[in-house]
Scaffold this active site. Structure first.
Site, PDB file in Angstrom:
ATOM      1  N   GLU A 374       0.827  -1.190   0.000  1.00 50.00           N
ATOM      2  CA  GLU A 374       0.000   0.000   0.000  1.00 50.00           C
ATOM      3  C   GLU A 374       0.871   1.253   0.000  1.00 50.00           C
ATOM      4  O   GLU A 374       1.768   1.387   0.838  1.00 50.00           O
ATOM      5  CB  GLU A 374      -0.917   0.048   1.227  1.00 50.00           C
ATOM      6  CG  GLU A 374      -2.012  -0.994   1.231  1.00 50.00           C
ATOM      7  CD  GLU A 374      -2.961  -0.843   2.415  1.00 50.00           C
ATOM      8  OE1 GLU A 374      -4.017  -1.484   2.395  1.00 50.00           O
ATOM      9  OE2 GLU A 374      -2.627  -0.088   3.367  1.00 50.00           O
ATOM     10  N   CYS A 375       0.629   2.140  -0.950  1.00 50.36           N
ATOM     11  CA  CYS A 375       1.254   3.462  -1.020  1.00 50.36           C
ATOM     12  C   CYS A 375       2.786   3.360  -1.014  1.00 50.36           C
ATOM     13  O   CYS A 375       3.387   3.110  -2.042  1.00 50.36           O
ATOM     14  CB  CYS A 375       0.749   4.355   0.112  1.00 50.36           C
ATOM     15  SG  CYS A 375       0.966   6.115  -0.219  1.00 50.36           S
ATOM     16  N   ALA A 376       3.428   3.530   0.132  1.00 48.06           N
ATOM     17  CA  ALA A 376       4.882   3.401   0.174  1.00 48.06           C
ATOM     18  C   ALA A 376       5.327   2.031  -0.313  1.00 48.06           C
ATOM     19  O   ALA A 376       6.346   1.897  -0.994  1.00 48.06           O
ATOM     20  CB  ALA A 376       5.390   3.635   1.592  1.00 48.06           C
TER      21      ALA A 376
END
Length: 489
Positions: A374-376
């Site tokens: 997720e994201c990073a």
């Protein structure tokens, strides 16, 4: 206070709110948590909304896991149970609000606002007011917030950034007509200011020594300026909750079993010889060992909700935290990988320099093992981040951007994956200043339904990578499916 009292919904609690962001909620909430904890109380820390950073400071103040209460991500019906789960066995719970007290999900009325959560928790509210540029007007401000919604009980006000004794006297005199007691007065203290950057406060994991000093300073200021006895009395006036505490094991029992086998949707399967060599680990007496799920941590990956690891364990996994900045290999026996949010853009050079681990992550993904990013985590799986080599799992490149992408998202799974079958509805949250090109793979992870329809993210082999932060408590079957994929991949 006994755990039985907490589970009955009677744990004393306060919601710390403010008219707007920047008023001092984090200073007051964290300071209260630390001050009460220093008196020997077991304090349960909570944060309204999806924010990952403030709970880190809360955890430092209380010695307990900071937990989020998000009525958008999890639904209003889970706010009470998740609160009781975190507050089990505690003497007091302090809930830090988000933004202004009545600010919630855009276009959704009160949903996910501090006021909404306070009502769901039947908790009194303490309003933190930045009084730095006002005197008599503070009475009109407090009166407006206290009377706007009769279902929200503002039980007191804490005045922040008060300049002098004379200023304090003017404020107190004005507030006598508002009917809301002053429970604290805080003066400006430079050392309590917390450093920020492009996505808000700098996480505790990146400045632990300085963060410890900041939390201690907050506790000192709050203890000196607030009436802790009156605040505890107000907390005890909270109404009882009738719901039961959330339990990871119980919700997994009631969640539907994951469909098996998990479809690959055309992804290239691992080579048969390799799959044949991958026997399930067993104990000496022949029992199957729990699959190891590696969970990225350390300074670069500080964003995760505590319930995610709890669900994975309840589903039968052994969750092992590792640090991609320091560890050169994934934990022994890793069968699945979870890489949440954080700041890989800040640590890009160090992450890139750890080539051995990058290759280990790429090999795990190539094997078909489940990988949730997720994201990073999405950035880490890309070929490059700002020109620096990353894991190369995804045929995409990431870079920093001037534009802030922020907000709740209503999404549906577009492709069958290690997390969900196509058609599964989940709500998520985006919060970043980066761009991934392309933004979606041949098999996207999500179809975002609002605010703008689009597809985003990547599903390939066992990988599910996306910008969306999700809260697995809203869909426990995600953890169950992920762990089952760990056993069968």
């Amino acid at each position: 206070m006994s755990s039985s009292l907490s589970s009955s919904g009677s744990v004393p609690r306060l919601v710390i709110a403010a008219p707007s962001s920047g008023s001092g909620k984090t200073t007051v909430a964290t300071g209260l948590m630390a001050a009460f904890a220093a008196r020997g109380l077991a304090v349960s820390p909570h944060k309204v909304g999806p924010d990952y950073i403030d709970p880190g400071y809360h955890s430092l103040a209380t010695g307990r896991v900071g937990r989020n209460l998000d009525a958008y991500l999890c639904g209003p019906e889970l706010v009470g149970p998740l609160f009781l789960h975190g507050a089990r066995g505690c003497d007091l719970a302090v809930v830090e609000g988000v933004m202004g007290m009545f600010d919630g999900a855009a276009g959704e009325g009160e949903l996910a606002s501090t006021a909404h959560v306070a009502k769901l928790l039947r908790a009194p509210v303490v309003l933190v007011v930045d009084a730095s540029s006002q005197s008599r007007s503070v009475a009109a401000l407090v009166h407006g917030f206290a009377s706007w919604d009769p279902e929200v009980r503002v039980g007191g006000v804490i005045l922040n950034k008060v300049a002098s004794d004379r200023h304090e006297a003017l404020l107190r005199e004005a507030l006598e007509s508002a009917g809301v007691p002053v429970l604290g007065v805080l003066r400006r203290v430079a050392q309590v200011d917390l450093p920020s950057r492009h996505l808000g406060l700098v996480p505790v994991g990146e400045r632990r020594a300085a963060a410890v000093e900041a939390v201690a300073a907050m506790a000192t200021q709050v203890e000196a300026g607030c009436d802790l006895a009156a605040l505890m009395g107000l907390a005890r006036s909270a109404g009882a909750l009738s719901c039961a505490a959330w339990d990871a094991g119980e919700v997994l029992v009631s969640s539907p079993p994951p469909p098996l086998p998990v479809p690959s949707l055309g992804a290239v399967p691992p080579a048969p010889p390799f799959r044949a060599e991958r026997a399930r680990p067993q104990t000496p007496d022949g029992l199957e060992m729990p699959p190891v799920v590696a969970l990225a941590g350390g300074a670069a990956f500080t964003f995760s909700y505590a319930e995610q690891a709890e669900l994975l364990r309840a589903a039968g996994a052994e969750v092992v935290v590792f640090d991609p900045l320091r560890d050169e290999q994934l934990p022994d026996g890793t069968r699945g990988l979870v890489v949440g949010g954080g700041f890989p853009e800040v640590y890009g050079g160090e992450l890139s320099a750890n080539e051995t681990l990058r290759k280990s992550v790429a090999a795990l993904a190539e094997s078909g093992a489940p990988v949730a990013a997720e994201c990073a985590g999405l950035l880490y799986l890309c070929r490059e981040l700002d020109g620096l080599p990353m894991c190369g799992v995804l045929d995409a490149d990431a870079r920093m951007s001037e534009r802030l992408t922020l907000g709740y998202r209503d999404a549906v799974a577009v492709s069958d994956s290690a997390l969900a079958v196509a058609g599964t509805r989940m709500r998520g949250h985006e919060f970043h200043r980066t761009v991934v090109e392309p933004g979606a793979g041949a098999e996207p992870a999500w179809g975002v339904l609002a605010p703008v329809r689009r597809v985003e993210g990547f599903v390939q082999r066992g990988v599910h990578a996306s910008y969306l932060h999700t809260h697995w408590a809203s869909e426990p079957g995600v953890a169950r499916r992920f762990v089952e994929r760990c056993r069968t991949s």
